[in-house]
Design a protein around this motif. Structure first.
Motif, short mmCIF file in Angstrom:
data_model
loop_
_atom_site.label_atom_id
_atom_site.label_comp_id
_atom_site.label_asym_id
_atom_site.label_seq_id
_atom_site.Cartn_x
_atom_site.Cartn_y
_atom_site.Cartn_z
N LEU A 1 32.00 54.32 36.32
CA LEU A 1 31.12 54.75 37.41
C LEU A 1 29.66 54.61 37.02
N ILE A 2 29.34 55.02 35.80
CA ILE A 2 27.95 54.90 35.32
C ILE A 2 27.56 53.44 35.17
N ASP A 3 28.44 52.63 34.61
CA ASP A 3 28.13 51.20 34.44
C ASP A 3 27.90 50.52 35.78
N ASP A 4 28.66 50.89 36.79
CA ASP A 4 28.52 50.27 38.11
C ASP A 4 27.25 50.72 38.82
N SER A 5 26.73 51.88 38.47
CA SER A 5 25.56 52.40 39.18
C SER A 5 24.24 52.00 38.54
N GLU B 1 20.46 47.24 36.29
CA GLU B 1 20.00 46.39 35.21
C GLU B 1 21.13 45.87 34.36
N LYS B 2 22.22 46.60 34.28
CA LYS B 2 23.34 46.19 33.46
C LYS B 2 24.01 44.94 34.04
N LYS B 3 23.95 44.77 35.35
CA LYS B 3 24.60 43.63 36.00
C LYS B 3 23.82 42.34 35.78
#
Length: 113
Positions: A102-106, A109-111
């Motif tokens: 959930l945190i990674d998807d929100s 910048e990570k994408k």
């Protein structure tokens, strides 16, 4: 009130510590009074002192780094999680994996990577 109770009336006897340290404080007060009197007699000297201080402030403002945040981001998020009493390790692990996803998807910048 306590001081009035503890202090005895009449002449107070000076201790050896007082007699040992009092000359130092008398010299310190006398020295301060003399230097203050000399400074008051030369009031004009305060203006060059102020100008030098302002110059030093400007110089140090330019020389000393102003960065308050670190140059690099550590990419750290700390999350405190409490699971129900009696939860198994597998349940907690699965919950943490879902939370991590959930945190990674929100984080947009990570994408970008």
């Amino acid at each position: 009130m306590l001081n009035a109770y503890l202090m005895k009336g009449g002449e107070q006897k000076k201790t050896r510590f007082y007699n040992f340290t009092e000359p130092y404080f008398v010299k310190m007060n006398t020295g301060y009074a003399n230097s203050l009197a000399r400074f008051v007699n030369r009031k004009w000297i305060s203006f060059p002192i102020i100008i030098v201080c302002i110059g030093l402030i400007v110089l140090f403002f330019k020389l000393i780094p102003k960065e308050t945040a670190p140059y690099d981001d550590r990419n750290l998020i700390t999350v405190g999680v409490t699971t129900p009493e009696g939860s198994t390790y597998e349940y907690t692990d699965r919950f943490m994996q879902e939370l991590s996803q959930l945190i990674d998807d929100s984080i947009p910048e990570k994408k970008l990577r």
